[in-house]
Scaffold this motif. Structure first.
Motif, PDB file in Angstrom:
ATOM      1  N   LEU A 118      13.141  17.800 -15.741  1.00 51.06           N
ATOM      2  CA  LEU A 118      14.002  18.962 -15.925  1.00 51.06           C
ATOM      3  C   LEU A 118      14.411  19.145 -17.391  1.00 51.06           C
ATOM      4  O   LEU A 118      14.937  20.186 -17.761  1.00 51.06           O
ATOM      5  CB  LEU A 118      15.249  18.840 -15.040  1.00 51.06           C
ATOM      6  N   MET A 119      14.120  18.131 -18.225  1.00 44.75           N
ATOM      7  CA  MET A 119      14.374  18.223 -19.662  1.00 44.75           C
ATOM      8  C   MET A 119      13.147  18.715 -20.428  1.00 44.75           C
ATOM      9  O   MET A 119      13.117  18.664 -21.654  1.00 44.75           O
ATOM     10  CB  MET A 119      14.801  16.855 -20.210  1.00 44.75           C
ATOM     11  N   TYR A 205       6.255  32.867 -11.653  1.00 45.13           N
ATOM     12  CA  TYR A 205       7.675  32.768 -12.010  1.00 45.13           C
ATOM     13  C   TYR A 205       8.507  33.721 -11.164  1.00 45.13           C
ATOM     14  O   TYR A 205       9.607  33.376 -10.704  1.00 45.13           O
ATOM     15  CB  TYR A 205       7.875  33.068 -13.500  1.00 45.13           C
ATOM     16  N   GLU A 206       8.003  34.907 -10.942  1.00 47.45           N
ATOM     17  CA  GLU A 206       8.727  35.887 -10.129  1.00 47.45           C
ATOM     18  C   GLU A 206       8.961  35.349  -8.715  1.00 47.45           C
ATOM     19  O   GLU A 206      10.031  35.524  -8.141  1.00 47.45           O
ATOM     20  CB  GLU A 206       7.946  37.200 -10.066  1.00 47.45           C
ATOM     21  N   GLY A 207       7.937  34.648  -8.156  1.00 52.29           N
ATOM     22  CA  GLY A 207       8.092  34.078  -6.834  1.00 52.29           C
ATOM     23  C   GLY A 207       9.102  32.949  -6.789  1.00 52.29           C
ATOM     24  O   GLY A 207       9.789  32.760  -5.781  1.00 52.29           O
ATOM     25  N   LEU A 208       9.213  32.195  -7.864  1.00 57.61           N
ATOM     26  CA  LEU A 208      10.140  31.066  -7.907  1.00 57.61           C
ATOM     27  C   LEU A 208      11.570  31.486  -8.248  1.00 57.61           C
ATOM     28  O   LEU A 208      12.534  30.926  -7.723  1.00 57.61           O
ATOM     29  CB  LEU A 208       9.658  30.032  -8.938  1.00 57.61           C
ATOM     30  N   THR A 270      17.156  30.577 -25.443  1.00 53.52           N
ATOM     31  CA  THR A 270      17.790  31.696 -24.745  1.00 53.52           C
ATOM     32  C   THR A 270      17.870  31.539 -23.232  1.00 53.52           C
ATOM     33  O   THR A 270      18.684  32.220 -22.594  1.00 53.52           O
ATOM     34  CB  THR A 270      17.033  33.002 -25.050  1.00 53.52           C
ATOM     35  N   ALA A 271      17.056  30.673 -22.628  1.00 52.79           N
ATOM     36  CA  ALA A 271      17.034  30.572 -21.170  1.00 52.79           C
ATOM     37  C   ALA A 271      18.308  29.943 -20.634  1.00 52.79           C
ATOM     38  O   ALA A 271      18.822  28.964 -21.184  1.00 52.79           O
ATOM     39  CB  ALA A 271      15.822  29.747 -20.724  1.00 52.79           C
ATOM     40  N   SER A 272      18.829  30.509 -19.545  1.00 51.48           N
ATOM     41  CA  SER A 272      19.993  29.937 -18.882  1.00 51.48           C
ATOM     42  C   SER A 272      19.590  28.657 -18.153  1.00 51.48           C
ATOM     43  O   SER A 272      18.409  28.316 -18.063  1.00 51.48           O
ATOM     44  CB  SER A 272      20.570  30.933 -17.878  1.00 51.48           C
ATOM     45  N   ARG A 273      20.582  27.963 -17.614  1.00 49.32           N
ATOM     46  CA  ARG A 273      20.296  26.742 -16.866  1.00 49.32           C
ATOM     47  C   ARG A 273      19.371  27.036 -15.682  1.00 49.32           C
ATOM     48  O   ARG A 273      18.402  26.312 -15.447  1.00 49.32           O
ATOM     49  CB  ARG A 273      21.618  26.135 -16.376  1.00 49.32           C
ATOM     50  N   GLY A 274      19.658  28.121 -14.952  1.00 48.20           N
ATOM     51  CA  GLY A 274      18.815  28.488 -13.819  1.00 48.20           C
ATOM     52  C   GLY A 274      17.428  28.898 -14.250  1.00 48.20           C
ATOM     53  O   GLY A 274      16.435  28.537 -13.599  1.00 48.20           O
ATOM     54  N   GLU A 275      17.329  29.659 -15.321  1.00 46.16           N
ATOM     55  CA  GLU A 275      16.015  30.077 -15.827  1.00 46.16           C
ATOM     56  C   GLU A 275      15.211  28.877 -16.299  1.00 46.16           C
ATOM     57  O   GLU A 275      13.984  28.807 -16.097  1.00 46.16           O
ATOM     58  CB  GLU A 275      16.197  31.089 -16.957  1.00 46.16           C
ATOM     59  N   THR A 276      15.881  27.923 -16.928  1.00 46.65           N
ATOM     60  CA  THR A 276      15.193  26.708 -17.374  1.00 46.65           C
ATOM     61  C   THR A 276      14.593  25.963 -16.195  1.00 46.65           C
ATOM     62  O   THR A 276      13.442  25.524 -16.236  1.00 46.65           O
ATOM     63  CB  THR A 276      16.173  25.793 -18.127  1.00 46.65           C
ATOM     64  N   LEU A 281       9.980  24.366 -12.736  1.00 44.76           N
ATOM     65  CA  LEU A 281       9.315  24.475 -11.435  1.00 44.76           C
ATOM     66  C   LEU A 281       7.975  25.187 -11.588  1.00 44.76           C
ATOM     67  O   LEU A 281       6.981  24.794 -10.972  1.00 44.76           O
ATOM     68  CB  LEU A 281      10.199  25.242 -10.452  1.00 44.76           C
ATOM     69  N   LEU A 282       7.951  26.234 -12.389  1.00 49.51           N
ATOM     70  CA  LEU A 282       6.703  26.951 -12.649  1.00 49.51           C
ATOM     71  C   LEU A 282       5.642  26.018 -13.209  1.00 49.51           C
ATOM     72  O   LEU A 282       4.487  26.035 -12.771  1.00 49.51           O
ATOM     73  CB  LEU A 282       6.975  28.096 -13.637  1.00 49.51           C
ATOM     74  N   CYS A 283       6.014  25.185 -14.179  1.00 46.73           N
ATOM     75  CA  CYS A 283       5.052  24.244 -14.774  1.00 46.73           C
ATOM     76  C   CYS A 283       4.474  23.316 -13.716  1.00 46.73           C
ATOM     77  O   CYS A 283       3.276  23.008 -13.716  1.00 46.73           O
ATOM     78  CB  CYS A 283       5.721  23.439 -15.882  1.00 46.73           C
ATOM     79  N   LYS A 284       5.319  22.854 -12.790  1.00 44.69           N
ATOM     80  CA  LYS A 284       4.848  21.940 -11.757  1.00 44.69           C
ATOM     81  C   LYS A 284       3.958  22.645 -10.735  1.00 44.69           C
ATOM     82  O   LYS A 284       2.964  22.082 -10.270  1.00 44.69           O
ATOM     83  CB  LYS A 284       6.040  21.271 -11.070  1.00 44.69           C
TER      84      LYS A 284
END
Length: 352
Positions: A118-119, A205-208, A270-276, A281-284
């Protein structure tokens, strides 16, 4: 392909234990210190032959002289053995065939997701380099050897740098050439992987995340991958005095990075905690799909206590991507986690 059962002997905190798994979602539940992550690690070792968090010698129970993992899969059996005497040794048995090491073709594709991932955006560049290299090692034959060779040559060059100008400079050229050759190969493989990650990134990303956005991946390097060798060699030669002063090599793929943009802006800023979390998740999920496509085999998915780090929306989104895969999740709260899945789950309860 699914892992049906696994026996652990003298492995980590397990003296002798047997587990049975289902082809869908397997929830490994227990209190902290009960061996959840050790069991997840054993699944990874039976699949890939190595751990993601420890050296081989550290996998044996305290003062044990040997350890063994026996897995039964839908396509046959496999065993991993360790012995400490007279010398430490690891060996494999795949369907009755003894092996001293596993080629890529003999491993099983696995995606691991643990809290440290997550980091990925805000952590050190080494996390992002490792992400790229770990995916490449599972999808590109020979990349693991290329990665090890680069590290070996880099270590030898760094050792030479520490000997000072008089000794290092006359001996440096062949090491610079070899390091540049290997570095160029690594950079091109990483660049190719970045392009594959990019292809479906925004749609997934849109799906996640449940929102429309653009996600872009870039390989952040000093040089274009096409001319990497010659430019890296030139830089190594011009940086020799700086490298000797610092005692390490300041240019090459070990200093490169992966850069992520969300809606055209640097995601790490710029990404929020949720966006991060959605980007990680997208990468995985991208990793999961790349492995499935390149290996023509359904990967195993190992999730080590990450659901507790996600909000309800992202947990539900992730479960939708898990349905085609055999999944192993660790948790301290099985009841809470089971509610996120619409179908049946297999509970593996650890009581020790």
């Amino acid at each position: 392909m699914s892992l049906l059962s696994l026996r652990l002997q003298h492995f980590r905190s397990y003296d002798d234990a047997d587990f049975v798994f289902e082809s869908g979602v397997n929830i490994i539940a227990g209190r902290n210190g009960s061996g959840k992550t050790n069991l997840l690690e054993a699944v990874l070792v039976i699949a890939r032959g190595q751990s993601y968090r420890a050296k081989d010698v550290e996998l044996l129970s305290y003062e044990a002289e040997w350890a063994r993992l026996d897995g039964e899969l839908t396509d046959g059996s496999r065993t991993v053995k360790y012995q400490t005497l007279p010398l430490f040794k690891k060996s494999f048995d795949i369907g009755g065939q003894p092996l001293s090491r596993l080629s890529l073709q003999k491993t099983l594709p696995v995606v691991v997701f643990e809290p440290n991932h997550l980091m990925l955006l805000h952590g050190s560049p080494d996390l992002r380099r490792s992400y790229l290299d770990d995916v490449l090692e599972q999808t590109v034959p020979g990349y693991g050897g290329l990665r090890r060779n680069y590290r070996r040559v880099l270590a030898q060059r760094n050792a030479l740098l520490k000997k000072g100008m008089a000794i290092a400079v006359p001996q440096m050229f062949p090491w610079d050439v070899r390091l540049s050759e290997l570095g160029g190969q690594i950079a091109r493989q990483r660049q190719s992987l970045i392009e594959k990650l990019q292809a479906d990134a925004s749609t997934l990303y849109e799906g996640l995340a449940g929102v429309t956005a653009t996600v872009d991946f870039d390989y952040d390097s000093q040089w274009h991958a096409e001319h990497y060798e010659s430019l890296m060699l030139r830089k190594l030669e011009s940086n020799i005095e700086t490298d000797i002063q610092r005692g390490f090599t300041t240019a090459g793929p070990h200093r490169d990075d992966m850069f992520v943009r969300l809606n055209g802006q640097p995601a790490n800023i710029t990404a929020s905690r949720g966006e991060t979390r959605s980007i990680v998740l997208l990468c995985k999920v991208l990793e999961l799909r790349l492995l499935e496509s390149s290996r023509q085999q359904t990967p195993l998915l190992l999730l080590d206590d990450v659901f507790s780090e996600l909000d309800t929306t992202r947990r539900h989104a992730l479960t939708g991507f898990l349905e085609p895969y055999q999944t192993f999740l660790t948790t301290t709260d099985a009841d809470m986690l089971a509610k996120d899945f619409s179908g049946s789950v297999n509970l593996v309860a650890l009581t020790t």
